[in-house]
Design a protein around this motif. Structure first.
Motif, PDB file in Angstrom:
ATOM      1  N   VAL A   1       0.849  -1.192   0.143  1.00 23.66           N
ATOM      2  CA  VAL A   1      -0.102  -0.049  -0.072  1.00 23.66           C
ATOM      3  C   VAL A   1       0.961   1.214   0.003  1.00 23.66           C
ATOM      4  N   SER A   2       0.789   2.082  -0.964  1.00 27.71           N
ATOM      5  CA  SER A   2       1.671   3.398  -1.095  1.00 27.71           C
ATOM      6  C   SER A   2       0.794   4.512  -1.163  1.00 27.71           C
ATOM      7  N   ILE A   3       0.754   5.337   0.187  1.00 26.29           N
ATOM      8  CA  ILE A   3      -0.070   6.269   0.015  1.00 26.29           C
ATOM      9  C   ILE A   3       0.814   7.536   0.469  1.00 26.29           C
ATOM     10  N   MET A   4       0.642   8.696  -0.222  1.00 24.06           N
ATOM     11  CA  MET A   4       1.568   9.751   0.194  1.00 24.06           C
ATOM     12  C   MET A   4       1.310  10.611   1.517  1.00 24.06           C
ATOM     13  N   GLY A   5       2.191  11.138   2.092  1.00 27.51           N
ATOM     14  CA  GLY A   5       2.047  11.759   3.474  1.00 27.51           C
ATOM     15  C   GLY A   5       1.123  13.247   3.229  1.00 27.51           C
ATOM     16  N   VAL A   6       1.905  13.881   2.282  1.00 23.15           N
ATOM     17  CA  VAL A   6       1.381  15.315   2.014  1.00 23.15           C
ATOM     18  C   VAL A   6       1.266  15.511   0.504  1.00 23.15           C
ATOM     19  N   ASN A   7       0.329  15.918   0.053  1.00 23.39           N
ATOM     20  CA  ASN A   7      -0.055  15.990  -1.445  1.00 23.39           C
ATOM     21  C   ASN A   7       0.845  17.333  -1.884  1.00 23.39           C
ATOM     22  N   ASN A   8       1.649  17.114  -3.135  1.00 18.71           N
ATOM     23  CA  ASN A   8       2.205  17.997  -3.528  1.00 18.71           C
ATOM     24  C   ASN A   8       1.259  19.340  -4.102  1.00 18.71           C
ATOM     25  N   GLU A   9       0.292  18.975  -4.652  1.00 16.49           N
ATOM     26  CA  GLU A   9      -0.403  20.045  -5.335  1.00 16.49           C
ATOM     27  C   GLU A   9      -1.366  20.575  -4.469  1.00 16.49           C
ATOM     28  N   LEU A  10      -2.064  19.963  -3.504  1.00 17.40           N
ATOM     29  CA  LEU A  10      -3.035  20.359  -2.560  1.00 17.40           C
ATOM     30  C   LEU A  10      -2.389  20.796  -1.288  1.00 17.40           C
ATOM     31  N   GLY A  11      -1.570  20.082  -0.732  1.00 21.01           N
ATOM     32  CA  GLY A  11      -1.046  19.988   0.644  1.00 21.01           C
ATOM     33  C   GLY A  11      -1.920  19.013   1.616  1.00 21.01           C
ATOM     34  N   THR A  12      -2.807  18.367   1.029  1.00 25.80           N
ATOM     35  CA  THR A  12      -3.651  17.506   1.995  1.00 25.80           C
ATOM     36  C   THR A  12      -2.599  16.650   2.571  1.00 25.80           C
ATOM     37  N   ILE A  13      -2.967  16.365   4.055  1.00 28.07           N
ATOM     38  CA  ILE A  13      -2.221  15.533   4.686  1.00 28.07           C
ATOM     39  C   ILE A  13      -3.180  14.341   4.797  1.00 28.07           C
ATOM     40  N   GLN A  14      -2.574  13.165   4.665  1.00 31.21           N
ATOM     41  CA  GLN A  14      -3.218  11.706   4.895  1.00 31.21           C
ATOM     42  C   GLN A  14      -2.952  11.303   6.270  1.00 31.21           C
ATOM     43  N   ASP A  15      -3.853  10.811   7.080  1.00 30.58           N
ATOM     44  CA  ASP A  15      -3.661  10.118   8.190  1.00 30.58           C
ATOM     45  C   ASP A  15      -2.958   8.922   8.302  1.00 30.58           C
ATOM     46  N   LEU A  16      -1.596   8.995   8.140  1.00 33.32           N
ATOM     47  CA  LEU A  16      -0.624   7.778   8.058  1.00 33.32           C
ATOM     48  C   LEU A  16      -1.043   6.663   8.980  1.00 33.32           C
TER      49      LEU A  16
END
Ligand SMILES: Cc1ncc(COP(=O)(O)O)c(C=O)c1O
Length: 388
Positions: free
Chosen positions: A144-159
């Protein structure tokens, strides 16, 4: 003309102290770290110090850090390394629709090579839905590969929440996060998030381009991408980029001192930017999560083309981007905006502003004024839409 650089998510200017340390390493610490004499040992020692520093920041063991050429290599190294290592009949890999191309393109490649690829959609702010992840997980899921912070939106995923779900369904599944836009900006603890792998890059934090690192949890089976001299504990052959690694280390050291104060300062700047722009320009949309990374601000202007706006700001010495610099050569440029369901009339007029410690409130005011002037005059050139 004063330059106002608001494209720090694409890359940052190397900090003068970083450049100084790199220059010293280039001319004085030039030995090959694999050499047995003292010049080699000096190089090896310099690398070790940076490895320790990164490990401390991520809360992992020092040998779990491997240096490489940056985020693109890191993401390829982990994804290809996991898949190539398994070679089972049934393999499933999961990612999200808003990942960086260095993740998404590798997933697309495997889609055509007998791996079951699942790309999770996101909500209007860019978060994956945890119930969809849980439903997508099964015994065949190897990554499973999910980014921590999106580069375009800045959205942070709850890792942490993602890690919990991944490991609850399948403890053997490798959990990887691209943390290129988060490192030294928002904290991460690889153990608390149950991460097996993490990607970092030097040039987003005032370090040099072409250097980065990955964290790979001890015991994680990953096939090396590059074979040869066996450097980096056989995980990444090739003579280490000592000046680059030294520069990366200095950049981390410099940020470590200001990390949490800076976060608040940048958040204030972002708020000022939003308030000012909303008071001067109508018909705009601020994309992403208001509580995401304050370093990124994604704004869409109706009835304006983002690229035209970018160049008109450039003429005034203000540098922004349309979406991600890394994907601006790609055919499907706006896949992130598509994934959050942004209306067509706003998509074309989107720019990304990305802040740094060097930006002041005055810079923000100048930039907003310039954007307002440019948008309002560009809109005069656009014919109003006829009601259909
Ligand atoms: C989220 C993310 N991942 C990966 C990368 C690629 O990193 P690098 O430029 O070091 O290859 C970038 C660069 O923009 C990025 O923003």
């Amino acid at each position: 003309m004063k330059e106002i650089y608001l494209d720090n998510a694409a890359t940052t200017r190397v900090h003068p102290e970083v450049a100084e340390k790199m220059m010293d390493a280039l001319v004085n610490n030039y030995g090959n770290p694999s050499s047995l004499h003292r010049l080699g040992i000096r190089g090896e020692q310099a690398i070790k110090e940076v490895r320790e520093l990164i490990a401390k920041n991520l809360n992992c063991q020092t040998p779990e850090i491997y240096f490489n050429s940056g985020g693109t290599e890191g993401n390829n190294m982990i994804i290809q390394g996991v898949v190539e290592n398994k070679k089972r009949n049934r393999m499933r890999i999961i990612t999200s629709a808003i990942e960086h191309p260095s993740v998404l393109d590798v997933f697309t490649f495997y889609e055509n090579h007998q791996v079951e690829v699942i790309v999770l959609g996101v909500d209007t702010q860019g978060h994956i839905r945890l119930d969809e992840l849980e439903a997508a997980m099964n015994e065949d899921t190897i990554l499973v590969s999910i980014m921590g912070v999106n580069n375009e939106l800045g959205t942070i995923q709850d890792l942490k929440a993602i890690g919990k779900i991944v490991k609850a369904v399948n403890p053997k599944c490798v959990f990887h996060a691209d943390f290129v836009q988060g490192f030294m900006k928002i904290p991460v603890d690889v153990q608390a998030s149950l991460l097996d792998a993490l990607t970092l890059s030097g040039h987003k934090i005032f370090g040099p381009k072409g250097v980065g690192a990955v964290y790979i949890k001890k015991g994680t089976d990953i096939k090396p991408l590059l074979r040869g001299g066996g450097q980096e504990n056989n995980m990444r052959s090739g003579t280490e980029n000592v000046p680059g690694i030294v520069g990366f280390g200095e950049a981390i050291r410099l940020r470590k001192e200001s990390f949490s104060d800076e976060f608040e300062a940048i958040r204030n700047l972002r708020t000022v930017f939003i308030n000012e722009i909303e008071s001067k320009v109508d018909d705009i949309k601020i994309n992403g999560d208001p509580n995401g990374s304050p370093y990124v601000l994604n704004i869409s202007f109706n009835r304006v083309r983002g690229e035209v706006l970018l160049h008109s700001l450039e003429a005034k010495g203000i540098f922004v981007s349309t979406g991600s610099a890394c994907s601006s050569h790609k055919k499907e440029k706006q896949y992130v905006l598509k994934a959050i369901g942004l209306a067509e009339e706003y998509k074309e007029g989107t720019i990304r502003i990305s802040f740094s410690k060097d930006i002041t409130k005055d810079d923000v005011k100048i930039a907003v004024e310039a954007i307002a002037q440019a948008v309002n005059s560009l809109r005069l050139l656009v014919k109003p839409r006829k009601n259909r």
